[in-house]
Design a protein around this motif. Sequence first.
Motif, PDB file in Angstrom:
ATOM      1  N   ALA A  66    -106.485  29.797  22.739  1.00  0.00           N
ATOM      2  CA  ALA A  66    -105.998  29.432  24.063  1.00  0.00           C
ATOM      3  C   ALA A  66    -104.945  30.470  24.449  1.00  0.00           C
ATOM      4  CB  ALA A  66    -105.391  28.034  24.031  1.00  0.00           C
ATOM      5  N   ARG A  67    -104.944  30.877  25.697  1.00  0.00           N
ATOM      6  CA  ARG A  67    -104.065  31.977  26.121  1.00  0.00           C
ATOM      7  C   ARG A  67    -102.590  31.706  25.893  1.00  0.00           C
ATOM      8  NH1 ARG A  67    -105.528  33.618  31.961  1.00  0.00           N
ATOM      9  NH2 ARG A  67    -106.205  31.476  32.050  1.00  0.00           N
ATOM     10  N   ILE A  68    -102.125  30.500  26.227  1.00  0.00           N
ATOM     11  CA  ILE A  68    -100.694  30.220  26.069  1.00  0.00           C
ATOM     12  C   ILE A  68    -100.311  30.171  24.593  1.00  0.00           C
ATOM     13  CG2 ILE A  68    -100.843  27.692  26.193  1.00  0.00           C
ATOM     14  CD1 ILE A  68     -98.105  29.827  27.849  1.00  0.00           C
ATOM     15  N   PHE A  69    -101.214  29.678  23.723  1.00  0.00           N
ATOM     16  CA  PHE A  69    -100.930  29.684  22.289  1.00  0.00           C
ATOM     17  C   PHE A  69    -100.833  31.126  21.794  1.00  0.00           C
ATOM     18  CE2 PHE A  69    -101.939  29.955  17.844  1.00  0.00           C
ATOM     19  CZ  PHE A  69    -101.166  28.943  17.284  1.00  0.00           C
ATOM     20  N   TYR A  70    -101.743  31.966  22.240  1.00  0.00           N
ATOM     21  CA  TYR A  70    -101.733  33.377  21.841  1.00  0.00           C
ATOM     22  C   TYR A  70    -100.374  33.995  22.163  1.00  0.00           C
ATOM     23  CZ  TYR A  70    -103.472  38.139  21.125  1.00  0.00           C
ATOM     24  OH  TYR A  70    -103.663  39.412  20.667  1.00  0.00           O
ATOM     25  N   ARG A  71     -99.930  33.797  23.375  1.00  0.00           N
ATOM     26  CA  ARG A  71     -98.643  34.367  23.815  1.00  0.00           C
ATOM     27  C   ARG A  71     -97.479  33.772  23.024  1.00  0.00           C
ATOM     28  NH1 ARG A  71     -96.917  37.751  28.052  1.00  0.00           N
ATOM     29  NH2 ARG A  71     -94.717  37.972  27.658  1.00  0.00           N
ATOM     30  N   VAL A 131    -108.151  29.960   9.404  1.00  0.00           N
ATOM     31  CA  VAL A 131    -109.299  30.498  10.117  1.00  0.00           C
ATOM     32  C   VAL A 131    -109.906  29.340  10.907  1.00  0.00           C
ATOM     33  CG1 VAL A 131    -111.580  31.565   9.922  1.00  0.00           C
ATOM     34  CG2 VAL A 131    -109.739  32.272   8.376  1.00  0.00           C
ATOM     35  N   ALA A 132    -110.181  29.580  12.175  1.00  0.00           N
ATOM     36  CA  ALA A 132    -110.739  28.532  13.021  1.00  0.00           C
ATOM     37  C   ALA A 132    -111.817  29.126  13.925  1.00  0.00           C
ATOM     38  CB  ALA A 132    -109.640  27.895  13.863  1.00  0.00           C
ATOM     39  N   LYS A 133    -112.476  28.243  14.634  1.00  0.00           N
ATOM     40  CA  LYS A 133    -113.541  28.678  15.533  1.00  0.00           C
ATOM     41  C   LYS A 133    -112.977  28.941  16.927  1.00  0.00           C
ATOM     42  CE  LYS A 133    -117.183  26.863  12.682  1.00  0.00           C
ATOM     43  NZ  LYS A 133    -118.323  25.968  12.575  1.00  0.00           N
ATOM     44  N   LYS A 134    -113.589  28.368  17.968  1.00  0.00           N
ATOM     45  CA  LYS A 134    -113.213  28.673  19.351  1.00  0.00           C
ATOM     46  C   LYS A 134    -112.019  27.849  19.834  1.00  0.00           C
ATOM     47  CE  LYS A 134    -117.931  29.722  20.690  1.00  0.00           C
ATOM     48  NZ  LYS A 134    -119.108  29.184  21.359  1.00  0.00           N
ATOM     49  N   ASN A 135    -111.216  28.476  20.700  1.00  0.00           N
ATOM     50  CA  ASN A 135    -110.186  27.819  21.488  1.00  0.00           C
ATOM     51  C   ASN A 135    -109.061  27.224  20.640  1.00  0.00           C
ATOM     52  OD1 ASN A 135    -109.225  27.250  24.072  1.00  0.00           O
ATOM     53  ND2 ASN A 135    -110.183  25.224  24.106  1.00  0.00           N
ATOM     54  N   PHE A 136    -108.649  27.928  19.590  1.00  0.00           N
ATOM     55  CA  PHE A 136    -107.558  27.443  18.745  1.00  0.00           C
ATOM     56  C   PHE A 136    -106.263  27.402  19.550  1.00  0.00           C
ATOM     57  CE2 PHE A 136    -104.126  27.699  15.684  1.00  0.00           C
ATOM     58  CZ  PHE A 136    -104.539  26.820  14.694  1.00  0.00           C
ATOM     59  N   GLY A 137    -105.519  26.319  19.440  1.00  0.00           N
ATOM     60  CA  GLY A 137    -104.239  26.185  20.115  1.00  0.00           C
ATOM     61  C   GLY A 137    -104.327  25.712  21.543  1.00  0.00           C
ATOM     62  N   CYS A 138    -105.456  25.102  21.911  1.00  0.00           N
ATOM     63  CA  CYS A 138    -105.600  24.580  23.271  1.00  0.00           C
ATOM     64  C   CYS A 138    -104.676  23.369  23.442  1.00  0.00           C
ATOM     65  CB  CYS A 138    -107.047  24.211  23.556  1.00  0.00           C
ATOM     66  SG  CYS A 138    -107.743  22.969  22.446  1.00  0.00           S
ATOM     67  N   GLY A 139    -104.591  22.878  24.649  1.00  0.00           N
ATOM     68  CA  GLY A 139    -103.745  21.710  24.912  1.00  0.00           C
ATOM     69  C   GLY A 139    -102.441  22.133  25.545  1.00  0.00           C
ATOM     70  N   SER A 140    -101.381  21.422  25.203  1.00  0.00           N
ATOM     71  CA  SER A 140    -100.090  21.674  25.842  1.00  0.00           C
ATOM     72  C   SER A 140     -99.538  23.042  25.431  1.00  0.00           C
ATOM     73  CB  SER A 140     -99.098  20.576  25.478  1.00  0.00           C
ATOM     74  OG  SER A 140     -98.749  20.667  24.124  1.00  0.00           O
ATOM     75  N   SER A 141     -98.591  23.512  26.192  1.00  0.00           N
ATOM     76  CA  SER A 141     -98.064  24.860  25.992  1.00  0.00           C
ATOM     77  C   SER A 141     -96.890  24.893  25.017  1.00  0.00           C
ATOM     78  CB  SER A 141     -97.632  25.443  27.338  1.00  0.00           C
ATOM     79  OG  SER A 141     -96.616  24.637  27.904  1.00  0.00           O
ATOM     80  N   ARG A 142     -96.735  23.861  24.226  1.00  0.00           N
ATOM     81  CA  ARG A 142     -95.558  23.790  23.352  1.00  0.00           C
ATOM     82  C   ARG A 142     -95.479  24.944  22.359  1.00  0.00           C
ATOM     83  NH1 ARG A 142     -98.145  18.575  20.807  1.00  0.00           N
ATOM     84  NH2 ARG A 142     -97.464  17.857  22.825  1.00  0.00           N
ATOM     85  N   ASP A 170    -106.252  21.548  18.903  1.00  0.00           N
ATOM     86  CA  ASP A 170    -105.223  21.569  19.940  1.00  0.00           C
ATOM     87  C   ASP A 170    -103.817  21.427  19.370  1.00  0.00           C
ATOM     88  OD1 ASP A 170    -104.386  18.747  19.943  1.00  0.00           O
ATOM     89  OD2 ASP A 170    -106.326  18.332  20.847  1.00  0.00           O
ATOM     90  N   THR A 171    -102.856  21.717  20.217  1.00  0.00           N
ATOM     91  CA  THR A 171    -101.460  21.711  19.782  1.00  0.00           C
ATOM     92  C   THR A 171    -101.011  20.320  19.339  1.00  0.00           C
ATOM     93  OG1 THR A 171    -100.747  21.508  22.081  1.00  0.00           O
ATOM     94  CG2 THR A 171    -100.792  23.722  21.141  1.00  0.00           C
TER      95      THR A 171
END
Length: 161
Positions: free
Chosen positions: A88-93, A56-67, A15-16
Amino acid sequence: MKASGRVFKYGDNVDTDVIIPARYLNSSDPAELATHCMEDIDKDFIHQVSKDDIIVAKKNFGCGSSREHAPIAIKAAGVSCVIAETFARIFYRNAINIGLPIIECPEASRGIEAGDEVEIDFDSGMIYNRTKGTEFKGQAFPEFMQKIIRAEGLINYINQE
């Protein structure tokens, strides 16, 4: 467009808050953020990462807050690309908006280990593990996304247009 480097490997749900701990969010300076990148999950990361290395990571990298600080810290630390099973979608963006290349590829996430030397071709989406002699097909970056990344982020891209 290509990237290549040595791999740092992480698991699910990075997570972030561990990418850049909240206690450092009083700074928006990329260089300062980079000095604390990943420190709550990997104390040695910032001392071992080199320009162009890859996460390199597994599932849901960057989850958590939208910072936005999280992808900024990763990019400023010198990382050339993040590959994960999913983001995580917001991390991707946020990553694309600041010009950090990221690729979803479950097979690469499972087949690449810490320390492997990896090369990525963003035009084709191909990921080559030079250490093991294996390759994986990730999603190619559309031309407009490559333009944003080459411009070092969405704001720069818009200003250039």
